[in-house]
Design a protein around this motif. Structure first.
Motif, PDB file in Angstrom:
ATOM      1  N   LEU A 246      70.153  40.679  20.783  1.00 37.98           N
ATOM      2  CA  LEU A 246      70.634  39.948  19.613  1.00 37.98           C
ATOM      3  C   LEU A 246      69.527  39.111  18.978  1.00 37.98           C
ATOM      4  O   LEU A 246      69.492  38.941  17.752  1.00 37.98           O
ATOM      5  CB  LEU A 246      71.820  39.067  19.997  1.00 37.98           C
ATOM      6  CG  LEU A 246      73.131  39.813  20.270  1.00 37.98           C
ATOM      7  CD1 LEU A 246      74.174  38.861  20.824  1.00 37.98           C
ATOM      8  CD2 LEU A 246      73.637  40.483  18.996  1.00 37.98           C
ATOM      9  N   VAL A 247      68.633  38.564  19.788  1.00 35.93           N
ATOM     10  CA  VAL A 247      67.504  37.807  19.244  1.00 35.93           C
ATOM     11  C   VAL A 247      66.662  38.706  18.348  1.00 35.93           C
ATOM     12  O   VAL A 247      66.249  38.315  17.240  1.00 35.93           O
ATOM     13  CB  VAL A 247      66.651  37.215  20.382  1.00 35.93           C
ATOM     14  CG1 VAL A 247      65.304  36.720  19.852  1.00 35.93           C
ATOM     15  CG2 VAL A 247      67.390  36.076  21.057  1.00 35.93           C
ATOM     16  N   LEU A 248      66.411  39.934  18.794  1.00 36.93           N
ATOM     17  CA  LEU A 248      65.604  40.858  17.999  1.00 36.93           C
ATOM     18  C   LEU A 248      66.357  41.353  16.772  1.00 36.93           C
ATOM     19  O   LEU A 248      65.756  41.564  15.712  1.00 36.93           O
ATOM     20  CB  LEU A 248      65.164  42.040  18.862  1.00 36.93           C
ATOM     21  CG  LEU A 248      64.084  41.705  19.888  1.00 36.93           C
ATOM     22  CD1 LEU A 248      63.831  42.890  20.822  1.00 36.93           C
ATOM     23  CD2 LEU A 248      62.787  41.306  19.196  1.00 36.93           C
ATOM     24  N   VAL A 249      67.653  41.563  16.893  1.00 34.92           N
ATOM     25  CA  VAL A 249      68.456  41.937  15.717  1.00 34.92           C
ATOM     26  C   VAL A 249      68.380  40.836  14.668  1.00 34.92           C
ATOM     27  O   VAL A 249      68.188  41.099  13.467  1.00 34.92           O
ATOM     28  CB  VAL A 249      69.915  42.207  16.125  1.00 34.92           C
ATOM     29  CG1 VAL A 249      70.797  42.344  14.884  1.00 34.92           C
ATOM     30  CG2 VAL A 249      70.012  43.467  16.981  1.00 34.92           C
ATOM     31  N   ALA A 250      68.512  39.591  15.119  1.00 34.84           N
ATOM     32  CA  ALA A 250      68.428  38.464  14.191  1.00 34.84           C
ATOM     33  C   ALA A 250      67.049  38.396  13.543  1.00 34.84           C
ATOM     34  O   ALA A 250      66.921  38.126  12.342  1.00 34.84           O
ATOM     35  CB  ALA A 250      68.733  37.162  14.933  1.00 34.84           C
ATOM     36  N   ALA A 251      66.007  38.646  14.343  1.00 35.98           N
ATOM     37  CA  ALA A 251      64.648  38.630  13.791  1.00 35.98           C
ATOM     38  C   ALA A 251      64.459  39.728  12.754  1.00 35.98           C
ATOM     39  O   ALA A 251      63.855  39.507  11.697  1.00 35.98           O
ATOM     40  CB  ALA A 251      63.629  38.791  14.923  1.00 35.98           C
ATOM     41  N   ALA A 252      64.983  40.920  13.043  1.00 36.41           N
ATOM     42  CA  ALA A 252      64.842  42.036  12.109  1.00 36.41           C
ATOM     43  C   ALA A 252      65.569  41.774  10.797  1.00 36.41           C
ATOM     44  O   ALA A 252      65.137  42.226   9.728  1.00 36.41           O
ATOM     45  CB  ALA A 252      65.373  43.325  12.756  1.00 36.41           C
ATOM     46  N   ILE A 253      66.663  41.036  10.857  1.00 31.75           N
ATOM     47  CA  ILE A 253      67.422  40.719   9.643  1.00 31.75           C
ATOM     48  C   ILE A 253      66.805  39.547   8.888  1.00 31.75           C
ATOM     49  O   ILE A 253      66.691  39.560   7.656  1.00 31.75           O
ATOM     50  CB  ILE A 253      68.892  40.401  10.000  1.00 31.75           C
ATOM     51  CG1 ILE A 253      69.579  41.646  10.552  1.00 31.75           C
ATOM     52  CG2 ILE A 253      69.641  39.867   8.785  1.00 31.75           C
ATOM     53  CD1 ILE A 253      70.973  41.393  11.084  1.00 31.75           C
ATOM     54  N   ALA A 254      66.374  38.521   9.616  1.00 33.98           N
ATOM     55  CA  ALA A 254      65.961  37.269   8.976  1.00 33.98           C
ATOM     56  C   ALA A 254      64.509  37.251   8.521  1.00 33.98           C
ATOM     57  O   ALA A 254      64.183  36.611   7.503  1.00 33.98           O
ATOM     58  CB  ALA A 254      66.198  36.103   9.940  1.00 33.98           C
ATOM     59  N   LEU A 255      63.619  37.933   9.243  1.00 34.54           N
ATOM     60  CA  LEU A 255      62.198  37.813   8.921  1.00 34.54           C
ATOM     61  C   LEU A 255      61.824  38.354   7.538  1.00 34.54           C
ATOM     62  O   LEU A 255      61.075  37.699   6.801  1.00 34.54           O
ATOM     63  CB  LEU A 255      61.358  38.493  10.009  1.00 34.54           C
ATOM     64  CG  LEU A 255      61.203  37.704  11.311  1.00 34.54           C
ATOM     65  CD1 LEU A 255      60.489  38.526  12.369  1.00 34.54           C
ATOM     66  CD2 LEU A 255      60.440  36.403  11.059  1.00 34.54           C
ATOM     67  N   PRO A 256      62.294  39.533   7.120  1.00 34.84           N
ATOM     68  CA  PRO A 256      61.919  40.002   5.780  1.00 34.84           C
ATOM     69  C   PRO A 256      62.316  39.043   4.654  1.00 34.84           C
ATOM     70  O   PRO A 256      61.476  38.749   3.786  1.00 34.84           O
ATOM     71  CB  PRO A 256      62.640  41.354   5.669  1.00 34.84           C
ATOM     72  CG  PRO A 256      62.758  41.825   7.074  1.00 34.84           C
ATOM     73  CD  PRO A 256      63.014  40.588   7.874  1.00 34.84           C
ATOM     74  N   PRO A 257      63.552  38.520   4.609  1.00 35.11           N
ATOM     75  CA  PRO A 257      63.867  37.546   3.549  1.00 35.11           C
ATOM     76  C   PRO A 257      62.995  36.291   3.608  1.00 35.11           C
ATOM     77  O   PRO A 257      62.562  35.784   2.563  1.00 35.11           O
ATOM     78  CB  PRO A 257      65.338  37.199   3.819  1.00 35.11           C
ATOM     79  CG  PRO A 257      65.883  38.375   4.535  1.00 35.11           C
ATOM     80  CD  PRO A 257      64.763  38.870   5.386  1.00 35.11           C
ATOM     81  N   ILE A 258      62.744  35.801   4.824  1.00 31.85           N
ATOM     82  CA  ILE A 258      61.937  34.586   4.954  1.00 31.85           C
ATOM     83  C   ILE A 258      60.508  34.843   4.473  1.00 31.85           C
ATOM     84  O   ILE A 258      59.950  34.070   3.669  1.00 31.85           O
ATOM     85  CB  ILE A 258      61.928  34.100   6.411  1.00 31.85           C
ATOM     86  CG1 ILE A 258      63.336  33.607   6.804  1.00 31.85           C
ATOM     87  CG2 ILE A 258      60.909  32.986   6.597  1.00 31.85           C
ATOM     88  CD1 ILE A 258      63.474  33.281   8.275  1.00 31.85           C
ATOM     89  N   LEU A 259      59.903  35.925   4.947  1.00 33.58           N
ATOM     90  CA  LEU A 259      58.494  36.197   4.624  1.00 33.58           C
ATOM     91  C   LEU A 259      58.322  36.574   3.157  1.00 33.58           C
ATOM     92  O   LEU A 259      57.380  36.133   2.492  1.00 33.58           O
ATOM     93  CB  LEU A 259      57.967  37.308   5.534  1.00 33.58           C
ATOM     94  CG  LEU A 259      57.924  36.955   7.025  1.00 33.58           C
ATOM     95  CD1 LEU A 259      57.554  38.178   7.861  1.00 33.58           C
ATOM     96  CD2 LEU A 259      56.941  35.822   7.284  1.00 33.58           C
ATOM     97  N   GLN A 260      59.237  37.394   2.630  1.00 34.32           N
ATOM     98  CA  GLN A 260      59.143  37.772   1.220  1.00 34.32           C
ATOM     99  C   GLN A 260      59.407  36.577   0.317  1.00 34.32           C
ATOM    100  O   GLN A 260      58.734  36.381  -0.702  1.00 34.32           O
ATOM    101  CB  GLN A 260      60.128  38.888   0.909  1.00 34.32           C
ATOM    102  CG  GLN A 260      60.248  39.269  -0.562  1.00 34.32           C
ATOM    103  CD  GLN A 260      58.975  39.808  -1.169  1.00 34.32           C
ATOM    104  OE1 GLN A 260      58.676  40.982  -1.069  1.00 34.32           O
ATOM    105  NE2 GLN A 260      58.181  38.949  -1.799  1.00 34.32           N
ATOM    106  N   GLY A 261      60.364  35.747   0.691  1.00 35.67           N
ATOM    107  CA  GLY A 261      60.678  34.578  -0.125  1.00 35.67           C
ATOM    108  C   GLY A 261      59.518  33.608  -0.250  1.00 35.67           C
ATOM    109  O   GLY A 261      59.355  32.950  -1.290  1.00 35.67           O
ATOM    110  N   GLN A 262      58.678  33.529   0.796  1.00 31.32           N
ATOM    111  CA  GLN A 262      57.563  32.592   0.778  1.00 31.32           C
ATOM    112  C   GLN A 262      56.510  32.947  -0.267  1.00 31.32           C
ATOM    113  O   GLN A 262      55.771  32.082  -0.733  1.00 31.32           O
ATOM    114  CB  GLN A 262      56.907  32.550   2.166  1.00 31.32           C
ATOM    115  CG  GLN A 262      57.787  31.971   3.256  1.00 31.32           C
ATOM    116  CD  GLN A 262      58.213  30.543   2.959  1.00 31.32           C
ATOM    117  OE1 GLN A 262      57.390  29.683   2.649  1.00 31.32           O
ATOM    118  NE2 GLN A 262      59.505  30.296   3.036  1.00 31.32           N
ATOM    119  N   VAL A 263      56.401  34.235  -0.631  1.00 31.49           N
ATOM    120  CA  VAL A 263      55.297  34.659  -1.511  1.00 31.49           C
ATOM    121  C   VAL A 263      55.787  35.204  -2.849  1.00 31.49           C
ATOM    122  O   VAL A 263      54.989  35.759  -3.607  1.00 31.49           O
ATOM    123  CB  VAL A 263      54.422  35.724  -0.805  1.00 31.49           C
ATOM    124  CG1 VAL A 263      53.792  35.139   0.446  1.00 31.49           C
ATOM    125  CG2 VAL A 263      55.249  36.971  -0.458  1.00 31.49           C
TER     126      VAL A 263
END
Length: 552
Positions: free
Chosen positions: A368-385
């Motif tokens: 579940l930690v990895l599922v959450a990372a796979a879902i959350a990381l793209p929006p977070i990283l794309q949103g920053q730039v």
């Protein structure tokens, strides 16, 4: 058996030959991809090739204005500087690879060239750029690709070898096979550090699982301890986001196996040395990111959106990038046939379901930690730039996490008996044949795209007529070799997964590292599947009674 004398299980089916055979298969597949893809047919490959040629000549950074999106100017041989022209077929699947000019092997004088990878960590480029020091022209570029593929194949092979050394290896090995998607092999046969971060993440995770599982007998897994240190140090210096993948690859096994085994590693001299190696690698990688400001080399078109709005849009687009995990070839101009996606979507979904349904609570938590990372990381990283670069995200950027997720699912399900009866062996043969067929379909489809183009008026028969472009050795030779290597790999995988000999790991503790070994009751060879389930349940119950614990 005394837990202090317990040893890691031997490699399956061919013993010591499993690892070299796996490497030969993976190296051959990666090399064939390196030859089948036209020069500079991988996103950003010209920038990486120019960077590699400059780094091995001692120019680590180049000259840049230092502003966001500025390219670095470096000195490289003329034939390297001309490589961007090879990407004339980019972004349009109808354009064949014959549009590219001939690479002039005689143009070896140093000249100025621009690269968007100028301030990337130089480690990967040191590893792959050296053929350009004594070769020239297209052969030098193909050689750089092949070297990159061989390095990636080595890390993939030791990942499979680590999966095979787990006490219950079959589910992890099956998940590892699914994780090697066409996109992984396509990137592995190119000049792009994206491939190296994927394979080192896999190697770090699986070898660390082996070490943690055998923390009471570390002398038996010394090679795995070394591989943990090497893969971790290399991963830390691959790309700017690789430190995030490294953190996940370390934290997830600790969730699965607990912190107690880690304390045993930190009391071992080799364990301390490899932990220090990873630490040094992380420090060097972080220092490079901060000093070279690696993220500023990214290019794109700014979009007038807030970070929050961009993150929400990216979250809505999450499933749009799934195809990129399986294969979105060329410069995002060659989606694979639907059949390839259907097969891999089903396989990846099945592996994910196994991980989410794992018997132990802590294993499910890790997944579940990895599922959450796979879902959350793209929006977070794309949103920053978004305000500086616009929409730049591609599925392959997250492929290291997706591969890690699939591997974690296999490890999480390791305590569940793996079916090895006649029906299971036949079903496994068909599944592996389907995997090989999907890999083959992706390979020949990409060759079709570059030899005759993806025009609606051109059918498969056009490849047997006047092709506009031919790869080295011609496409029929490469396709034949690819089919033969895939067949050999399928046989190797089937023998490893469904070998008829008893599995010595069946006697291991279901926890994988903290309890005494207990025998598992095995049904007769002609027993029904229900008898096998009852036998497995009896063995599990026996372990719980002896250990005084209850599975989660």
């Amino acid at each position: 058996m005394n837990v202090l004398h317990r040893r890691a299980r031997p490699l399956p089916f061919t013993g010591r030959l499993f690892l070299p055979l796996a490497f030969l298969v993976l190296a051959a597949l990666s090399t064939l991809w390196a030859l089948a893809s036209p020069l500079m047919a991988v996103p950003d490959e010209p920038a990486h090739a120019i960077k590699a040629a400059s780094v091995v000549r001692g120019e680590l950074l180049g000259v840049s204005g230092g502003e966001q999106g500025d390219r670095a100017t470096v000195q490289v041989p003329g034939y390297i500087a001309s490589l961007p022209a090879q990407a004339c077929h980019a972004y349009d699947g109808r354009i064949t690879a014959d549009c590219a000019p001939v690479v002039d092997a005689d143009d070896t004088s140093l000249t100025a060239a621009e690269t968007s990878a100028g301030n990337y960590n130089p480690m990967y480029y040191f590893l792959v750029g050296w053929p350009s020091l004594f070769m020239s022209g297209a052969p030098a570029v193909y050689a750089m690709r092949i070297v990159s593929g061989l390095i990636g194949a080595a890390f993939l092979a030791v990942s499979l070898g680590a999966a095979a050394r787990l006490r219950r290896p079959r589910w992890p090995m099956a998940a590892a096979i699914v994780s090697i998607t066409p996109m992984v092999l396509f990137l592995n046969g190119s000049i792009n550090p994206n491939a190296l971060e994927i394979v080192t993440t896999a190697a770090l995770f699986l070898n660390l699982c082996v070490v943690l599982e055998n923390s009471a007998a570390l002398r038996s897994v010394r090679s795995n301890i070394v591989l943990v240190g090497v893969s971790g140090a290399v991963l830390a210096n691959t790309r700017s986001l690789s430190l995030v993948w490294l953190a996940l690859a370390v934290v997830v096994p600790l969730i699965m196996y607990g912190w107690k085994p880690m304390f045993a590693i930190l009391r071992n001299r080799l364990g301390i040395a490899m932990t220090a190696l990873i630490g040094v690698g992380c420090v060097l990688g972080l220092l490079w990111v901060l000093q070279a400001d690696s993220l500023k080399s990214l290019t794109g078109r700014p979009v007038d959106l807030s970070r929050w709005d961009a993150a929400q849009i990216m979250l809505d687009r999450s499933f749009d990038y799934v195809s990129g995990y399986i294969g979105y070839m060329g410069w995002l101009d060659t989606p694979l046939p639907a059949g390839v996606y259907i097969f891999w979507h089903a396989a990846m979904g099945a592996v994910l379901l196994l991980g989410l349904a794992a018997p132990k609570r802590r294993d499910r938590l890790a997944v579940l930690v990895l599922v959450a990372a796979a879902i959350a990381l793209p929006p977070i990283l794309q949103g920053q730039v978004i305000a500086q670069l616009g929409w730049i995200w591609q599925g392959r950027y997250l492929l290291a996490v997706i591969v890690l997720l699939l591997l974690a699912c296999g490890v999480a399900f390791r305590t569940v008996p793996f079916p090895t009866g006649p029906v299971a062996r036949r079903a496994g043969a068909w599944l592996l044949a389907g995997t090989a067929a999907a890999q083959f379909y992706a390979f020949i489809y990409v060759l079709r795209r570059y030899t005759v183009g993806l025009e609606e008026s051109i059918r498969w028969a056009g490849m047997f007529k006047d092709t506009a472009w031919q790869p080295p050795f011609t496409w029929p030779v490469l396709v034949t070799l690819y089919a033969l290597v895939l067949a050999a790999g399928a046989v190797l995988a089937h023998r490893a997964l469904f070998r008829p000999t008893p599995d010595p790991a069946a006697a291991a503790d279901a926890d994988g590292g903290s309890g005494a070994e207990n025998p598992v009751v095995s049904p007769p060879a002609n027993a029904s599947p229900a008898a096998g389930v009852l036998a497995g349940s009896a063995g599990t119950a026996g372990r719980h009674r002896e250990s005084g614990t209850e599975g989660h």
